[in-house]
Design an enzyme around this catalytic site. Structure first.
Site, PDB file in Angstrom:
ATOM      1  N   GLU A 433       0.836  -1.184   0.000  1.00 55.87           N
ATOM      2  CA  GLU A 433       0.000   0.000   0.000  1.00 55.87           C
ATOM      3  C   GLU A 433       0.879   1.246   0.000  1.00 55.87           C
ATOM      4  O   GLU A 433       1.744   1.409   0.851  1.00 55.87           O
ATOM      5  CB  GLU A 433      -0.870  -0.026   1.265  1.00 55.87           C
ATOM      6  CG  GLU A 433      -1.564   1.259   1.549  1.00 55.87           C
ATOM      7  CD  GLU A 433      -1.911   1.407   3.037  1.00 55.87           C
ATOM      8  OE1 GLU A 433      -1.628   0.496   3.837  1.00 55.87           O
ATOM      9  OE2 GLU A 433      -2.461   2.458   3.380  1.00 55.87           O
ATOM     10  N   ASP A 510      -0.490  -1.187   6.174  1.00 55.29           N
ATOM     11  CA  ASP A 510      -0.234  -0.699   7.523  1.00 55.29           C
ATOM     12  C   ASP A 510      -1.152  -1.383   8.520  1.00 55.29           C
ATOM     13  O   ASP A 510      -2.259  -1.774   8.198  1.00 55.29           O
ATOM     14  CB  ASP A 510      -0.477   0.819   7.592  1.00 55.29           C
ATOM     15  CG  ASP A 510       0.694   1.583   6.978  1.00 55.29           C
ATOM     16  OD1 ASP A 510       1.811   1.032   6.988  1.00 55.29           O
ATOM     17  OD2 ASP A 510       0.479   2.703   6.493  1.00 55.29           O
ATOM     18  N   ASP A 512      -3.163  -0.416  10.569  1.00 46.90           N
ATOM     19  CA  ASP A 512      -4.157   0.519  11.092  1.00 46.90           C
ATOM     20  C   ASP A 512      -5.472   0.316  10.352  1.00 46.90           C
ATOM     21  O   ASP A 512      -5.616  -0.606   9.549  1.00 46.90           O
ATOM     22  CB  ASP A 512      -3.664   1.974  10.956  1.00 46.90           C
ATOM     23  CG  ASP A 512      -3.421   2.346   9.501  1.00 46.90           C
ATOM     24  OD1 ASP A 512      -3.795   1.562   8.595  1.00 46.90           O
ATOM     25  OD2 ASP A 512      -2.850   3.422   9.258  1.00 46.90           O
ATOM     26  N   ASP A 514      -6.998   1.979   7.973  1.00 44.46           N
ATOM     27  CA  ASP A 514      -6.971   2.059   6.518  1.00 44.46           C
ATOM     28  C   ASP A 514      -6.296   0.834   5.912  1.00 44.46           C
ATOM     29  O   ASP A 514      -6.732   0.312   4.892  1.00 44.46           O
ATOM     30  CB  ASP A 514      -6.242   3.333   6.062  1.00 44.46           C
ATOM     31  CG  ASP A 514      -7.113   4.567   6.307  1.00 44.46           C
ATOM     32  OD1 ASP A 514      -8.349   4.421   6.332  1.00 44.46           O
ATOM     33  OD2 ASP A 514      -6.542   5.657   6.488  1.00 44.46           O
TER      34      ASP A 514
END
Ligand code: 28G
Length: 645
Positions: A433, A510, A512, A514
């Protein structure tokens, strides 16, 4: 054999030694009996015990099951059935002892044998006992309360002349089982409540006269729920289609023939996708099988016949394909079979030929009866097939054009940093990403066998898009080209796993919200268009660390989650600096190699078809219309559902 026979705590007589040796086989190869020792296998222990209670329900003797995840990490299952027999069994001891200490016909996951659920009380009790550091069984029967106890499968209660002594009086009858999974066997010992709840809910849909009480008493996740679905699989289809635009009512029917019971419910929605779920004896058949084939075949024939009668298909027109006819279909087919056989990679594909015959007979009779009287519904179904056929035809062209054009443009758009080796069995591709993380990954990788494909921003939600949009999407095109094996969708199958260029496809996002979202979308894409990649175990999720703890003396240590950090804080003496990684982009190439790319040190999660199915369901939920609840849902669940092992 070790700890069982040599245990000084376990008390058993000579005759039970063979029993223990049987259970030791379970401890030596737990995967053979419960699939794995991951969280999935752990949850499976609960399902095995619950299945026995459901069998008691199927025998017509129980209508309530209670499942409790206890604060101490154990699980309790209780039913109001007849109570496991405590009377003397042919082998001279209480039947209960035999049930909990004898390994019944082969494990669920070994070769051809499979537990015969459906009123016969499964084989699972002794397996769960063997894999539990302790287990307590309480039985209400004959006006008495009996109790038996075990440690790692060893009985720890003395029998008197082979029988249990009652510990009290009892009203009614039933079985109560509490067990604590053995932490020397399981990688993790925390039951995953979302999986357990959805499985219990599914069981409630399949058994409309059953009520399941669920309670989580563990600190932090306390809740209670009641699963009771008197509408049965009609309610199941309604739930599956919730939030979608429906184009027909729910059609449902049932029938019995040659001792095989069939219940079915289906409904069409205004979307380019199909979802047909099969169950045999209450067990979900992830790989489908003969019951689904029977249903699909007859549906295709019947709809084509009607379409010709009504003039929707002219003489010169070719028939609708099966996939055309299933465009927009949501269906649940549940059968009860006295002797089910399973095949396939995960032994979840129903193999009985008679099931196909009987499901198509019952389905054929019933849907013709229905459509003869409900012309509007029939027209709506044919409408779905027409839409699919039209798109199929225009896209068959588009697709051949696109694929021939792109065949020669593999890695031509400059984004893919391919590896040198062409030995697919050794090659890996990381889907990364963001361009900055992609840049670091390109520097960090071992270019001999590791390819990097950076993708930018959110990827298209394939759940909502039509196939031409999907294929027009630059990120998706690049992925399809890079993998080299094409794709399959409802209208044709160009997928050939033998052409896969990489043994491992690793999603690197990541840690997280997102990142979890991107992983979810990618899994949905693979699930819809390249499911074999998942079935054959080629998809992974990289697990970058969240922290690095650097002590004033000694080596730094990467920490992959908050639990690991808490452990480090407890065990580490002295000061340390804590580096927190906000994203992959913050790691320098060396760190990225050490933590996420180096096969010797990295942590990855292997994605299963259930993960992907969950991701796909989650995508539907997340892509709905109300924005604020979505946000919360992602926070609460996405990272966990996608990334947790
Ligand atoms: C609470 C947790 C999970 C169960 C029963 C009831 C019977 C039974 C279970 O029989 C088969 C073995 C040896 C005779 C059957 C009771 C017939 C008459 C049962 C459960 C029968 C086992 N009375 N309820 N097993 N055999 N519930 N719930 O496990 O001899 S298991």
């Amino acid at each position: 054999m070790g700890n069982l026979v040599n245990s000084t705590e376990g008390r058993y007589d000579a005759s039970s030694i063979t029993v223990l040796e049987g259970l030791e086989a379970v401890r030596v190869r737990p995967g053979m009996y419960i699939g794995s020792v991951t969280t999935r296998g752990l949850n499976h222990l609960v399902y095995e015990i619950v299945d026995n209670a459901v069998d008691e329900h199927l025998a017509g003797c129980c209508n309530e099951i209670r499942v409790t995840l206890e604060a101490d990490g154990s699980a309790t299952v209780e039913d109001n059935g007849r109570g496991v027999p405590v009377e003397r069994h042919a082998k001279g001891v209480s039947a209960e002892r035999i049930v909990y200490t004898t390994l019944h016909a082969g494990g669920k996951f070994d070769n051809s044998s499979y537990k015969t659920s459906g009123g016969l009380h499964g084989v699972g009790s002794s397996v769960v006992n063997a894999l539990s550091s302790r287990m307590t069984v309480r039985i209400k029967r004959n006006g008495h309360l009996y109790q038996d106890t075990y440690e790692r499968g060893n009985p720890t209660t003395d029998l008197v002349m082979g029988l249990l002594t009652p510990i009290g009086d009892a009203k009614g009858t039933g079985t109560w089982v509490n067990f604590l999974p053995d932490d020397t066997i399981f990688e993790k010992t925390r039951f995953k409540e979302d999986d357990i709840k959805s499985r219990l809910h599914e069981t409630a849909y399949l058994n409309p006269e059953l009520t399941i009480y669920y309670e989580d008493k563990r600190p932090g996740t306390e809740e209670t729920q009641v699963f009771h679905e008197p509408e049965g699989i009609v309610g199941f289809v309604r739930a599956l289609n919730k939030g979608h635009e429906t184009v027909t009512d729910i059609i449902s029917f049932q029938g019995v023939s040659e001792g095989i019971e069939v219940v079915c419910a289906f409904q069409y929605i205004n979307e380019f996708r199909e979802e047909v779920l099969g169950f045999c004896n209450n067990i979900y058949n992830a790989e489908g099988g003969t019951h689904l084939t029977g249903f699909k075949t007859v549906l295709t024939t019947v709809i084509n016949n009607y379409a010709r009668q009504l003039g929707s298909l002219k003489e010169k027109d070719a028939n609708f394909t099966g996939a055309d006819v299933r465009n927009g279909l949501t269906a649940v087919i549940s059968i009860k079979h006295p002797d089910p056989r399973f095949e396939g990679q995960t032994k979840t594909k129903l193999d009985n030929q008679d099931a196909s015959k009987i499901v198509s007979k019952v389905t054929g009779d019933e849907i013709v009866r229905f459509f003869d009287r409900n012309l509007e519904t029939l027209k709506a179904v044919i409408g779905c097939a027409e839409k699919a056929a039209k798109i199929r035809k225009s896209e068959e062209k588009a697709k051949t054009n696109m694929l021939t054009k792109q065949k020669y443009s593999f890695d031509s758009n400059g984004k893919l940093a391919n590896c040198i080796s062409r030995d697919a069995s050794k090659c890996e591709i990381f889907i990364v990403e963001g361009d900055s993380a992609g840049g670091s990954a390109k520097m960090a990788r071992d270019r001999e066998f590791q390819a990097i494909l950076p993708i930018r921003g959110k990827i298209l939600n394939v759940e909502k898009a039509s196939i031409d949009k999907v294929l027009a999407n630059a990120e998706i095109k690049t992925m399809i080209n890079a993998f080299g094996c094409g794709f399959s969708e409802g209208y044709g199958n160009d997928f050939d796993i033998k052409k896969l260029r990489y043994d491992k496809i690793i999603i690197m996002a990541d840690a997280d919200v997102d990142g979890a979202h991107i992983a979810t979308l990618l899994l949905t894409l693979f699930y819809r268009f390249m499911p074999d990649l998942i079935y054959e175990g080629h998809i992974y999720i990289a697990m970058p660390p969240l922290y690095k703890a650097i002590p004033s003396k000694g080596e730094g240590q990467y920490l992959y989650d908050d639990e690991a950090l808490a452990r480090y804080r407890k065990t580490h003496k002295g000061n340390f600096i804590l580096q927190r990684y906000k994203g992959l982009g913050e790691m320098d190439p060396d760190q990225l190699w050490e933590t996420t790319l180096d096969p010797a040190r990295r942590l990855m999660k292997s994605v299963t078809i259930e993960d992907a199915r969950m991701a796909s369901e989650m995508t539907e939920l997340l892509m709905g219309t109300d924005v604020p609840p979505r946000r919360d849902y992602i926070r609460a669940h996405a990272v966990d559902a996608v990334l947790d092992v």
